[in-house]
Write an enzyme that holds these catalytic residues in place. Structure first.
Site, short mmCIF file in Angstrom:
data_model
loop_
_atom_site.label_atom_id
_atom_site.label_comp_id
_atom_site.label_asym_id
_atom_site.label_seq_id
_atom_site.Cartn_x
_atom_site.Cartn_y
_atom_site.Cartn_z
CB ALA A 54 -0.91 0.00 1.22
N GLY A 88 0.63 -5.80 0.22
CA GLY A 88 -0.28 -5.89 -0.91
C GLY A 88 0.38 -6.30 -2.20
CD GLU A 133 -2.74 -8.80 0.94
OE1 GLU A 133 -3.60 -9.33 1.67
OE2 GLU A 133 -2.57 -7.56 0.87
CD GLU A 176 0.13 -6.95 4.91
OE1 GLU A 176 -0.18 -6.79 3.72
OE2 GLU A 176 0.82 -7.92 5.31
#
Length: 325
Positions: A127, A172, A175, A195
């Site tokens: 992010a 992310g 991910e 995270e």
């Protein structure tokens, strides 16, 4: 039993009706619905033009989408290109990637999508925390929802997807790679769902896709410890399918991904899409239901011209010429 009955209905409904890739997409949507209650650098190459998806002219090159041609026709490359932000996932990048995913989803000529970075040494840093820090608390949830939806749509593309990880894939970024069918990494690449270092958890599928890739216990260990692994260790864990030595231009994983995509091109495109659908949906259910899904998917290849072409090519001892029909 309800899901099994639903799959049998699908098999009957599509047996004589579907004979093209459009029908394949319809079947995928229907199978997804039936299972809802059960689980649920521009690269150096002579080929391809460049398309940019952006509503913001100042950052219109955050994502570069390249449709390769010639012998590589059918391969589409999504190139992440935010060098100053280490390809961090921003509002603009989410919008651009969503548009790109939607475009290839509807394009029956696309055989494989390769997701890579155009920034040396980085795949995606996760992010965009600088942008996140400027968001009001009420904005964070909706943004994460959009990012999650994007990664889900990437994972639901009907054609094969390959993540070429030539640099760090964190949070992310990993991910996003986990949503792809196949992951290839340079040995030097760093990967991790980090995270918990920020007192949050993976929010775009990491808690679900990582354990499916490497097992529950190992996934918990990596997430709890916010551990980062290199490409070689990721290969030993099963996080990536292939780990390659990095080259001088920093794009060894990308080139290995292209080689793999080229192996897919000669195969029947409807068959590949049906195989992906059968595997992706079947792995989420019990074996009996999975076999029903396979039966429904197999029914879609029977009436195709490609299947007849494959038989004719075998008889005539020549390479088949599949058209996705």
């Amino acid at each position: 039993m309800a899901v099994l009955a639903g799959c049998r209905v699908l098999f009957q409904a599509f047996r004589s009706k579907t004979n093209c890739l459009d029908g394949v997409c319809r079947l995928q949507d229907t199978v997804n619905h039936a299972l809802a209650n059960k689980v649920q650098y521009v690269r150096s190459t002579a080929h391809g033009g460049t398309r940019q998806y952006s509503s913001d002219s100042k950052s219109g090159d955050d994502l570069i989408v390249r449709y390769l041609d010639g012998d590589d026709s059918g391969i589409v490359v999504f190139g992440l290109n935010r060098p100053k932000a280490k390809n961090a996932i921003s509002k603009n990048l989410v919008k651009m990637m969503s548009d790109a995913v939607d475009s290839v989803k509807k394009n029956n000529k696309v055989r494989t999508v390769v997701v890579c970075s155009m920034v040396p040494g980085i795949f995606c840093a996760g992010a965009d925390l600088k942008e996140r820090a400027k968001m009001h608390q009420s904005e964070v949830g909706p943004f994460v929802t959009k990012a999650r939806a994007l990664i889900t749509e990437l994972g639901n593309l009907p054609m094969p997807t390959i993540a070429a990880i030539d640099g760090a894939a964190l949070g992310g970024g990993l991910e996003m790679a986990l949503a792809c069918d196949i992951r290839i990494a340079a040995n030097s690449a760093k990967m991790g769902l980090v995270e918990t270092k920020l007192a949050i958890i993976p929010g775009a599928g990491g808690t679900q896709r990582l354990p499916r890739a490497i097992g529950v216990s190992l996934a918990k260990e990596l997430i709890f410890a916010a551990r980062v692994v290199d490409g070689a260790e990721a290969r030993s864990l099963g996080l990536v399918s292939h780990a390659v030595e990095q080259n001088n231009s920093g794009d060894a994983a990308y080139h290995r991904a292209l080689d793999l995509a080229r192996e897919f091109i000669p195969q029947g495109p409807i068959a590949i899409r049906m195989a992906k659908l059968a595997i992706s949906q079947g792995i989420e259910v019990d074996l009996k239901t999975g076999m029903a899904i396979e039966e429904a998917c197999y029914a879609q290849v029977i009436p195709t011209k490609d299947r007849l072409e494959g038989l004719a090519a075998f008889k005539e001892k020549r390479p088949p010429r599949f058209k996705g029909e």
